[in-house]
Structure formats: C-alpha cells, structure tokens
Design a protein around this motif. Sequence first.
Motif: not given
Length: 280
Positions: A5-16, A19-25
């Motif tokens: 579960p910790r790895h899943t949360r980390a992957l979701l954090y990075v993915a989110r 996406v936000l960085i891509g939208v900002c760019l």
Amino acid sequence: MTTHPRHTRALLYVARHCVLIGVCLALLLPLLLIIGMALMPDDEALGNNLLPHHIDWSNFGRVIGLFAFWRYLANSLLYSGLSTIGVLISSLPVAYALARLNWRGRENVMLIILATTMLPTAVTSVSLYSVYVNLGWIGTLKPLIVPTFFGDAFSIFLLRQFLRTIPQELIDAARVDGASELGILLRIIVPLAKPALVAVALFNLVGTWNDFFAPLVYSGANEEAWTLSVALSQFTQLQRGALYNLQMAGTLLLAAPILAVFLFAQRTFVDGITLTAAKR
C-alpha cells in the motif's frame, strides 16, 4: 505479486504531480512564447523562431518611447482604480441590506439583481451608447467609471454571501449598544469583510484592466481617452509596421502591474473566495 500500500500511494502521488506539472507547463507555454517574442530583435521577430537567438532588452524601452505609453497607462490606472472604488462603495451597503436587514421583498430584489447578470453585454450596448451620446460622454472615460458607482450585480452577490457568514450575535450586540446601521457597517462589517472586499476588488481590477470592448467603443476616435489595452491593439497601425516583438513587449508591460497586485494580495483573495463559498 502484490503491491505494498505504501508503494501504491507513492506511485499515485508521483502520477498526480506529473499530471499537474504537465498541465502547468501547457498553461505556461503561451507566456513563455510571448516572453521569447518580446526579447527578439526585429530581424528575428519576422522569422519562424519561437525563442530568440539574441536577447534584446531594449524592446521594452522602445515600446515606451514609440507612443504615448504613460498617458495610456494613466488612463488605465484611472479607469481601473476609480471603477474598483466605485464598486466597493456602492456594492457593500446593498449587500449588507440584502444579507442582514429584514424587509419585505428582500429575496425578490436579490433575484432581480442576479437576473441582470444574465443579460449579455451586446444586448445593452446600443441603448447605453445612445444614452452616453445624449449626455456628451463619448470620447471620455465617464461611461466607464460613473456606472460603477451604482453597484455591480456580481459584487453584490459575492459580498452578500460572505456577510451571511458573519455571526448575527455581533450585529445584535452592536444594536443593543446603540450603534446605528451605518456604524455597524463601518465598524464591524468592513473589518470582518476584508477578504471578500479584496476578492471583489481583484475581480474588478482584472476585469477593467483587461477590458477592451468598452474602452474601444466609448473612447471613440479620441486617442486621449484610450486605455493601454486599446492603444496596444492599435500599436502596429500607429507605427506603420508589423512590430510583433514590440507588441509582445507591450503586452508584458500591460500584464505586469495586475500580476504584481494579484501576487501581493493572493492569500487574502483566496480566503475571501473560500469563506464566501462556505455559506450556501
């Protein structure tokens, strides 16, 4: 193989965040292109380059010197500043009456005020223009400034929603102590409504500073009454050339003041919007 579960949360954090960085760019890309064009020399501005090979900082000084920049800037400041003052002075008492005073027909009046926001600008433009022609105001800043001292429907609604979050006990206690409604408004409501007032002021500042249609229509052929947004739209015609780099430099000069104001007051602005939305 199961994922921790910790790895899943980390992957979701990075993915989110990716996406936000891509939208900002994606949102910042037009601004970067404008900055790049503004710093291009004349020979590069007419080419196909997206970014300058040689940076020319003198473009900003050339824009200021090629036309009456300071006069148009003063007109924009006068328009935005007085309009904001007018909206605050006229909208706050109306919002207080609609939020905290009990009188017959209060909700109906609020519905009528909200209904005026549904009218497109094009519907009222011709009739308003005729009125201002008869008043002799065309070619001046009066049609842009004077109406703001008679209230703004959106500002009234926003302030009303915020004032409804103020505890009624404070107002009742002031009335028991003998305070008038004007005293309550100035001594209690205004200090407590600072976030909402800042939000209304910023909304109006941005709207009037970037306004192009109304200054273009009501200033007429009088160049002395042009705002900076109207003057920059006529810049190429006035200078008899396709000076795209200077147009972009002028655009950055136009955006700089309002951006500075927003960055300075953004925390209070966000507080005003958040607290207003909390009352439904």
